[in-house]
Design a protein around this motif. Structure first.
Motif, mmCIF file in Angstrom:
data_model
loop_
_atom_site.group_PDB
_atom_site.id
_atom_site.type_symbol
_atom_site.label_atom_id
_atom_site.label_comp_id
_atom_site.label_asym_id
_atom_site.label_seq_id
_atom_site.Cartn_x
_atom_site.Cartn_y
_atom_site.Cartn_z
ATOM 1 N N ARG A 57 14.721 -2.272 -18.589
ATOM 2 C CA ARG A 57 15.917 -3.114 -18.399
ATOM 3 C C ARG A 57 16.201 -3.187 -16.896
ATOM 4 N NH1 ARG A 57 19.447 -3.091 -22.997
ATOM 5 N NH2 ARG A 57 21.257 -2.727 -21.676
ATOM 6 N N PHE A 58 16.081 -4.404 -16.361
ATOM 7 C CA PHE A 58 16.282 -4.625 -14.928
ATOM 8 C C PHE A 58 17.657 -5.259 -14.704
ATOM 9 C CE2 PHE A 58 11.738 -4.774 -15.684
ATOM 10 C CZ PHE A 58 11.194 -4.038 -14.651
ATOM 11 N N LEU A 59 18.505 -4.584 -14.000
ATOM 12 C CA LEU A 59 19.795 -5.170 -13.630
ATOM 13 C C LEU A 59 19.605 -5.878 -12.294
ATOM 14 C CD1 LEU A 59 23.240 -3.440 -13.862
ATOM 15 C CD2 LEU A 59 22.700 -5.101 -12.111
ATOM 16 N N ILE A 60 19.797 -7.188 -12.302
ATOM 17 C CA ILE A 60 19.590 -7.982 -11.092
ATOM 18 C C ILE A 60 20.949 -8.368 -10.531
ATOM 19 C CG2 ILE A 60 18.545 -10.087 -10.175
ATOM 20 C CD1 ILE A 60 16.565 -9.805 -12.634
ATOM 21 N N ASP A 61 21.216 -7.829 -9.379
ATOM 22 C CA ASP A 61 22.548 -7.939 -8.770
ATOM 23 C C ASP A 61 22.455 -8.831 -7.530
ATOM 24 O OD1 ASP A 61 24.961 -7.571 -7.536
ATOM 25 O OD2 ASP A 61 24.770 -5.396 -7.329
ATOM 26 N N ALA A 62 22.619 -10.152 -7.767
ATOM 27 C CA ALA A 62 22.686 -11.080 -6.630
ATOM 28 C C ALA A 62 24.097 -10.951 -6.061
ATOM 29 C CB ALA A 62 22.401 -12.495 -7.089
ATOM 30 N N ARG A 63 24.200 -10.375 -4.891
ATOM 31 C CA ARG A 63 25.512 -9.957 -4.371
ATOM 32 C C ARG A 63 26.481 -11.116 -4.184
ATOM 33 N NH1 ARG A 63 22.268 -7.013 0.102
ATOM 34 N NH2 ARG A 63 21.547 -5.143 -0.968
ATOM 35 N N ASP A 64 25.941 -12.328 -3.984
ATOM 36 C CA ASP A 64 26.826 -13.463 -3.753
ATOM 37 C C ASP A 64 27.066 -14.276 -5.020
ATOM 38 O OD1 ASP A 64 24.162 -13.992 -3.609
ATOM 39 O OD2 ASP A 64 24.245 -15.204 -1.788
ATOM 40 N N LEU A 65 26.766 -13.728 -6.170
ATOM 41 C CA LEU A 65 27.133 -14.364 -7.442
ATOM 42 C C LEU A 65 28.242 -13.532 -8.079
ATOM 43 C CD1 LEU A 65 23.744 -15.381 -9.141
ATOM 44 C CD2 LEU A 65 25.328 -16.810 -7.822
ATOM 45 N N PRO A 66 29.139 -14.183 -8.831
ATOM 46 C CA PRO A 66 30.267 -13.444 -9.424
ATOM 47 C C PRO A 66 29.889 -12.685 -10.693
ATOM 48 C CG PRO A 66 30.465 -15.784 -9.884
ATOM 49 C CD PRO A 66 29.272 -15.634 -8.998
ATOM 50 N N PHE A 67 28.629 -12.704 -11.068
ATOM 51 C CA PHE A 67 28.188 -11.981 -12.260
ATOM 52 C C PHE A 67 26.835 -11.328 -11.965
ATOM 53 C CE2 PHE A 67 26.947 -16.434 -12.473
ATOM 54 C CZ PHE A 67 25.584 -16.353 -12.658
ATOM 55 N N ILE A 68 26.387 -10.485 -12.869
ATOM 56 C CA ILE A 68 25.076 -9.850 -12.731
ATOM 57 C C ILE A 68 24.173 -10.311 -13.870
ATOM 58 C CG2 ILE A 68 25.816 -7.816 -11.443
ATOM 59 C CD1 ILE A 68 26.090 -6.346 -14.103
ATOM 60 N N LEU A 69 22.870 -10.072 -13.710
ATOM 61 C CA LEU A 69 21.906 -10.477 -14.732
ATOM 62 C C LEU A 69 21.185 -9.240 -15.253
ATOM 63 C CD1 LEU A 69 20.356 -13.517 -12.832
ATOM 64 C CD2 LEU A 69 21.837 -13.667 -14.847
ATOM 65 N N LEU A 70 20.923 -9.247 -16.548
ATOM 66 C CA LEU A 70 20.150 -8.162 -17.137
ATOM 67 C C LEU A 70 18.879 -8.756 -17.736
ATOM 68 C CD1 LEU A 70 20.097 -5.115 -17.756
ATOM 69 C CD2 LEU A 70 21.071 -5.659 -19.987
ATOM 70 N N LEU A 71 17.744 -8.314 -17.202
ATOM 71 C CA LEU A 71 16.440 -8.843 -17.628
ATOM 72 C C LEU A 71 15.673 -7.772 -18.397
ATOM 73 C CD1 LEU A 71 14.017 -10.916 -17.440
ATOM 74 C CD2 LEU A 71 13.407 -9.735 -15.323
ATOM 75 N N GLN A 72 15.176 -8.167 -19.565
ATOM 76 C CA GLN A 72 14.241 -7.324 -20.310
ATOM 77 C C GLN A 72 12.993 -8.164 -20.547
ATOM 78 O OE1 GLN A 72 17.568 -6.421 -23.235
ATOM 79 N NE2 GLN A 72 16.205 -4.683 -23.550
#
Lengths: 177, 332
Positions: A57-72
């Motif tokens: 499970r990869f948590l992708i944290d684009a710092r300039d987006l107001p949300f985060i993404l979780l990739l499996q």
């Protein structure tokens, strides 16, 4: 390579995002799911490079987006979801950087090690999983973003045009879209 | 003026294609196992991928060099033999080797194939290099990054094979093929397992102040303040507290990359036959940028023009570059 502002300047401009309720992210979920399924369907070779980390499970944290993404990146049931920054997320690997830098790295136009050296990319948790994911994505010819955007129809093509307008170095790939 | 070969790295088939398209004369790569010194997670080639890669490179006039440059260990020597046999079957143009057993095997079984001596062999004297030439028919030696330009010039007159020198990437001042720091820390050998600081053993933690701590196994090897550049998480490039210094410092070497673009006219003038870019673990973007820049620069020098010096510092480790020992033994 893209021009990079100074390290101090990059640290000054990190935004603090307000909480985005999950209900506002709901319209994004089918779109994200469609994207990850398309990439998985068209690029089956990337799972070989992921090796044992296909179910990580990869948590992708684009710092300039107001949300985060979780990739499996599961070969059978790949998942990509948008989550509130306030959500308690269980992940194996946390990857953070600016949206532009993460996108250009996935697209093979930025070198991940260089982003790490300049402190624009930070990976915590299982580093081996992140390295496998990076190598798997880097072994895909051309632009993943372009493939994905074009497949999403007119809205996707508009999104691609917007990316191109922000990335003048893209050149021939934009013309091809 | 001779036209040296530009030798470029490839960790994946896409990287190899990027290198060939950017103007590489030769591309080096390895299999997905301990037979090469970049045995990293998710990297390298399967036999089928190598076969396709050789066809792609050859169609564009580029050679493929197969790195089988780790040291074979007792009980699993067949892994290195199979790698050599498979590489030969795939049609690679040369093998890059360090182990004398592997060199002997290839010299005997694949006699028509070129043998290059890896930097992992750490051969830096005419006597050592000529031994490999005499015993195994080595055609090219990749020199350790510890020799000055003047020493390379002199060496060229005293050996019986071609010379390949690094021009960009890892500074690599350790006596290569002899470093056991990773082995000491985590029990995995750089030289026999092919992995220096394997990612499975590297961990980063960021505290609330933005300070990042880098660990290899259980050993803290560096801490980066929020505005400090970083380097690879290797023991040799860590900072340590050692007497009599009060502050942590780079006790072995600093995170910095070699960049000899300005020195190309002198290197080519010294008779260097091949110029090597390090970085199989990097990316398509790195290879495209670095290979394109050096291709243009080398072509300019060979044509008698002044090369355009492209700024590659954004791609360097620690965002710093040096000419290292090539310019002076007092590089630090």
């Amino acid at each position: 390579m893209l021009p990079t502002p100074s390290l101090a300047a990059r640290h000054r401009r990190r935004p603090q995002w307000p909480h985005v309720p999950a209900v506002l992210l709901a319209p994004l979920q089918p779109l994200l799911q469609r994207i990850v399924r398309k990439v998985a369907r068209e690029q089956p070779a990337l799972f070989a490079r992921l090796g044992p980390h296909g179910r990580s499970r990869f948590l992708i944290d684009a710092r300039d987006l107001p949300f985060i993404l979780l990739l499996q990146p599961d070969p059978v049931h790949p998942r990509l979801r948008a989550l509130s920054r306030a959500a308690a997320v269980d992940c194996d690997t946390h990857i953070s950087g600016s949206c532009r830098e993460l996108v250009t790295m996935v697209d093979g136009r930025q070198d991940g090690d260089s982003l790490f050296f300049s402190r624009d990319l930070l990976i915590t948790g299982n580093l081996e999983a992140a390295v496998c994911l990076r190598n798997a994505l880097d072994d895909i010819d051309g632009s993943i973003m372009q493939h994905v955007c074009v497949a999403l129809g007119k809205p996707g093509k508009m999104l691609w045009s917007w990316f191109c307008s922000r990335e003048p170095l893209r050149g021939s790939e934009c013309a091809a879209a | 003026m001779n036209r040296p070969e530009l030798v470029c790295p490839a960790g994946t088939p896409a990287m190899l294609r990027a290198a060939a398209d950017a103007g590489a004369d030769a591309i080096y790569c390895g299999f997905q196992n301990a037979t090469n010194a970049r045995n990293f997670a998710g990297l390298n080639f399967t036999p089928n991928q190598l076969q396709d890669a050789v066809a792609y490179a050859h169609a564009r006039g580029a050679k493929v060099l197969l790195a089988i440059n780790s040291f074979a260990t007792a009980g699993r020597y067949d892994l290195w033999q199979k790698a050599a046999d498979c590489g030969a079957a795939c049609g690679v143009d040369a093998f890059i080797v360090a182990d004398i057993g592997v060199a002997a095997y290839i010299a005997e079984r694949h006699a028509g194939r070129r043998l290059h001596l890896s930097v992992q062999a750490a051969a830096s004297s005419p006597e050592a290099i000529n031994f490999y030439c005499r015993e195994f028919g080595v055609r090219r030696a990749v020199l350790p990054r510890i020799l000055t330009l003047a020493e390379i010039h002199q060496l060229k007159t005293e050996i019986d094979c071609e010379i390949e020198t690094f021009i960009f990437g890892n500074h690599g001042l350790m006596v290569e093929g002899r470093c056991s720091l990773t082995n000491y820390a985590v029990g995995i050998s750089t030289n026999m397992d092919g992995a220096c600081s394997p990612a499975s053993e590297v961990h980063y933690d960021r505290n609330t102040a933005g300070v990042v701590t880098a660990r290899l196994g259980s050993h803290v090897i560096d801490r980066f303040a929020p505005t400090e550049q970083a380097g690879y998480p290797t023991i040799c490039k860590g900072r340590y507290c050692t007497s009599p210094r009060d502050e942590p410092y780079y006790a072995f070497e600093e995170p910095i990359s070699l960049n000899l673009m300005e020195m190309l006219p002198a290197l080519i003038g010294a008779g260097v036959d091949a110029l090597k870019i390090e970085g199989r673990q990097r990316s398509r973007a790195y290879v495209s940028s670095v290979v394109t820049s050096f291709r243009r620069a080398i072509d300019a020098v060979v044509a008698g023009r002044k090369p355009e010096l492209v700024d590659l510092v954004a791609l360097t480790e620690g965002q710093k570059q040096t000419q290292g020992a090539f310019a002076t033994k007092k590089w630090r």
